[in-house]
Design a protein around this motif. Structure first.
Motif, mmCIF file in Angstrom:
data_model
loop_
_atom_site.group_PDB
_atom_site.id
_atom_site.type_symbol
_atom_site.label_atom_id
_atom_site.label_comp_id
_atom_site.label_asym_id
_atom_site.label_seq_id
_atom_site.Cartn_x
_atom_site.Cartn_y
_atom_site.Cartn_z
ATOM 1 N N UNK A 388 0.848 -1.199 0.000
ATOM 2 C CA UNK A 388 0.000 0.000 0.000
ATOM 3 C C UNK A 388 0.883 1.248 0.000
ATOM 4 N N UNK A 389 1.881 1.231 0.879
ATOM 5 C CA UNK A 389 2.777 2.385 0.976
ATOM 6 C C UNK A 389 3.586 2.551 -0.308
ATOM 7 N N UNK A 390 4.037 1.441 -0.861
ATOM 8 C CA UNK A 390 4.831 1.534 -2.098
ATOM 9 C C UNK A 390 3.995 2.063 -3.256
ATOM 10 N N UNK A 391 2.716 1.654 -3.291
ATOM 11 C CA UNK A 391 1.853 2.181 -4.352
ATOM 12 C C UNK A 391 1.733 3.692 -4.214
ATOM 13 N N UNK A 392 1.483 4.145 -2.971
ATOM 14 C CA UNK A 392 1.353 5.584 -2.732
ATOM 15 C C UNK A 392 2.635 6.316 -3.118
ATOM 16 N N UNK A 393 3.750 5.730 -2.736
ATOM 17 C CA UNK A 393 5.045 6.343 -3.028
ATOM 18 C C UNK A 393 5.260 6.455 -4.535
ATOM 19 N N UNK A 394 4.904 5.399 -5.256
ATOM 20 C CA UNK A 394 5.084 5.424 -6.711
ATOM 21 C C UNK A 394 4.173 6.482 -7.338
ATOM 22 N N UNK A 395 2.908 6.480 -6.917
ATOM 23 C CA UNK A 395 1.982 7.509 -7.419
ATOM 24 C C UNK A 395 2.538 8.904 -7.158
ATOM 25 N N UNK A 396 2.983 9.097 -5.920
ATOM 26 C CA UNK A 396 3.432 10.411 -5.497
ATOM 27 C C UNK A 396 4.650 10.871 -6.299
ATOM 28 N N UNK A 397 5.651 10.008 -6.401
ATOM 29 C CA UNK A 397 6.870 10.460 -7.080
ATOM 30 C C UNK A 397 6.637 10.630 -8.582
#
Lengths: 485, 485
Positions: A388-397
């Motif tokens: 979940x966190x990695x998805x958010x991080x990818x979206x964000x960056x």
């Protein structure tokens, strides 16, 4: 070759320091001399005693070599008159047709070998379908495997026909009932060596050569390969925001099998709506066909619990449910499972035992314990939070780097995101280019089975270290800028 | 259902002592009520705060259940006016076709499910193909597995496309070269999960649907099942004292694949002569077809060394060589290997990775070490001596009991003997009868693929304890006496 020359030929070639036994060397050297016609048909070999003394070998060494050559037909022994080179090779050489330029694959073989090759070394940013291996509880898992290997009863070493180890089938049935609302007992579970095998077994038991499989378009090429290998014709059916849309299938198309990923469509990420699910179940009754529900990654939903399976909705018995351990454990484990209607259990079990054979019970037993002791659920919970966190991080960056120019698929689920690219970008060449920079970008266009295709990228994030995501996103942004025409 | 009744319906069903979470129970109970139409389309659900207080639950518990039902389409949420039961089920029920009597297997599925079923629990006297598991070096083997599991590099957990672990391919190539005179390098070796998979992969890459496979008659039904599953037509070709005799094939028959067991024909035990081998290689050139050499048990020759393979004779590249670890290690290991011509390596590797996926590298690494460290050769030597004695013991006790009335196959090799029975004895019924007495007698007649068949018994001795052989032989003798008409 004169008998003296035979002795000489052997003497210079026998290597007393070799790991190969002297008897084996003698056998091999004589055989080669016969095959190459250095020793011609009818030549008398030295008597064993004579050869042994000439080469300073034990007589048994020579006897063993001669016996082997007699057994294999290179020598003939004539009672009282000795041992001779057989005439078979001579005879054969006279008749021989020269080999053709090259023998070839079948048409089917050519097609199978050509289905897009998997790149090797598929991990790191942004290889899809790769779980986070580094945070798997390796030590615990090895300890369990050791325990269960040590306590193997003799039955585990032999052939079986049980559809897999009972304890594992029970653990899977419990898990599927509770977390996916699959309706099943342990008897309906069949443990297999991977999802590919499961798809093929299903296609071969439920469909004939030339029957039609409906597949989601875009869809999973692994399923396409399996159904092709089973001789089925693939009819792509397009996916809309509700999932596979049967209305868009060619008029009159009569599927025998409908392959779907309703919980999280691969690759688009669409969740099939309840309405569409009921429609498909209805259609399966009307058209007298089967539904294969591939629930490959539905453990990983970040907004709700995993969605209930389509199988659990069916009042009829037309759904074959497929789950895999490749995503929640690790790919090289090679374990997957089918949950089949009761009426099919016997046929699936016996065909499986016949076509593939069962095995690996110690591993299955360790996995059952891993599940029963709660490690499995715990690992899924931890990975769910991590992904979940990695998805958010990818979206964000990616948003930081590229703003709105790279639209990403929505959905709080799964192990990958889909980025659509403008129509003029060739995602295949972008992907090849990226690979040179150590970035794995699976082209979206390759997932289309029909005429229409959309360029884009399937970006796996589950197995990518948090620290790598920003840097790899930047790399991707730079590549995309350079790929603008 | 009136809102008060909803609360009541839930209150009596929620089980606070259950392992299932309260939120999950709530979700399940509401979902069932909707699916069974107890909660009808359009019904307004109590507000979450209200339901939580009425059931003495946390509000988040209720929220999570509602969210899941919303995500799965059971509920609709209307901004400002609350949460309602969706109309989808109602709509669907009105249209529903009743399920048909039953959905069925395909014709191919029926045929595959019908191929003679393997009896379960196949060990003890006289189950064929079963090695002696009790004398396998279990502890050593487990220690190696543990070591190699512990030292797994990350690559071993992912998908690969290498044809199997390099170290194992090298160990297999060394072994096959040295002990079978196979001509190959490690690159030509492909490690697979069992011989069945190897046969199918070969049939699918080298033959098309409807192509002909020549099979030895009598022959190995596992190969028959694999070739059938790959859509091939089977042409039985009879076996004489030199092995498969191509002269007896139907005139004009054009095989695409010839499946043979030249080192030790299954089940007859005949060794294919050198002359016949060369004839077959020549025929493969003339007819432009492939030879599959299944070398399933040639480790176990008791008079000479294992015989050189047919593959090693070929100057052309038309032989696919198949070896298995099921007999020399144990069946449930599920490891076999193909040795393919260099021109086919890439196609076999990519099709294998595509259709089956690679995996189990830690196990492959342990097996490579087992071979490199000499344990493999040592175990084979020990078993060779053991099986030789058991074969003698079986011959001896059967002769004592039955004299010449039960003629046994000759040959100092393998893991089974074939006993021919008089034409009037039904070996199938004898075998069923014997099973009731705890004796496994595989009927010889079942191995015939063509019109002609010969009653008899395939008697495995390798896995039968020395102490059991005399008693089981006596049991067999009594059964045979009672089966005289």
């Amino acid at each position: 070759m004169h008998p003296d020359w035979i002795v000489e030929h052997l003497r210079v070639r026998i290597d007393r320091k070799s790991a190969e036994t002297l008897s084996r060397q003698l056998y091999r050297l004589l055989r080669e001399a016969i095959r190459s016609a250095q020793l011609r048909s009818g030549t008398a070999l030295p008597a064993t005693r004579q050869l042994a003394s000439a080469l300073a070998l034990g007589r048994n060494t020579v006897l063993a070599a001669y016996d082997q050559l007699l057994a294999e037909g290179y020598l003939d022994s004539k009672q009282g008159s000795g041992t001779f080179v057989s005439s078979i090779f001579e005879h054969h050489r006279a008749q021989q047709t020269p080999p053709r330029a090259h023998a070839s694959l079948s048409r089917r073989g050519e097609a199978l070998a050509a289905v897009s090759k998997l790149p090797v070394g598929l991990h790191g940013a942004f290889a899809p379908g790769m779980p986070e291996i580094r945070q798997f509880p390796h030590e615990l898992w090895q300890r369990l495997q050791q325990q269960h290997a040590r306590s193997s009863p003799p039955d585990w070493w032999h052939y079986q026909q049980e559809g897999g180890l009972r304890q594992l089938r029970e653990a899977i049935a419990d898990y599927a009932q509770l977390s996916r609302s699959v309706r099943c007992g342990a008897d309906q579970v069949l443990v297999l060596q991977g999802a590919q095998q499961a798809m093929e077994l299903t296609a071969r038991l439920l469909a004939d050569q030339g029957d039609t499989a409906w597949m989601e378009d875009p869809g999973y090429s692994g399923a396409q390969a399996a159904f092709m290998a089973a001789g089925m014709d693939i009819t792509p059916v397009s996916v809309d925001e509700q999932g596979l849309n049967p209305q868009t299938a060619p008029a009159g198309s009569q599927p025998r099998l409908i392959y779907i990923t309703p919980s999280h469509q691969y690759p688009s990420g669409v969740v099939m709506t309840l309405e569409r699910r009921l429609q498909l179940l209805q259609l399966a009754e009307e058209k007298d066909c089967w539904i294969m529900e591939d629930d490959y990654d539905s453990e990983f939903r970040y907004d709700t619990q995993p969605l209930a399976s389509l199988q659990g909705l069916a009042s009829s018995e037309r759904v074959i449910y497929l789950g895999t351990f490749s995503k929640v454990m690790y790919p090289a484990l090679r374990l997957a499972y089918l949950i089949v209607p009761e009426a099919l259990v016997d046929s699936f079990r016996s065909a499986y035992a016949r076509l593939y054979r069962e095995g690996g019970y110690a591993l299955q037993s360790a996995l059952a314990a891993f599940m029963e002791q709660g490690h499995f659920a715990r690992h899924i919970r931890r990975m769910r939070e991590l992904y979940r966190i990695r998805q958010q991080l990818l979206r964000h960056t990616l948003r930081q780097q590229l703003g709105d120019s790279l639209p990403l698929s929505s959905g709080e689920a799964g192990m990958h995101l889909v980025a659509k690219l403008p129509a003029h970008i060739d995602d295949d060449s972008l992907s090849r280019h990226a690979a040179e920079h150590g970035l794995w970008l699976r082209p979206l266009s390759r997932h289309y089975l029909g005429d229409h295709s959309q360029p884009g990228l399937v970006l796996g994030y589950a197995g990518v270290d948090d620290a790598d995501i920003p840097e790899s996103s930047r790399k991707l942004a730079r590549l995309l800028e350079r790929h603008q025409p």
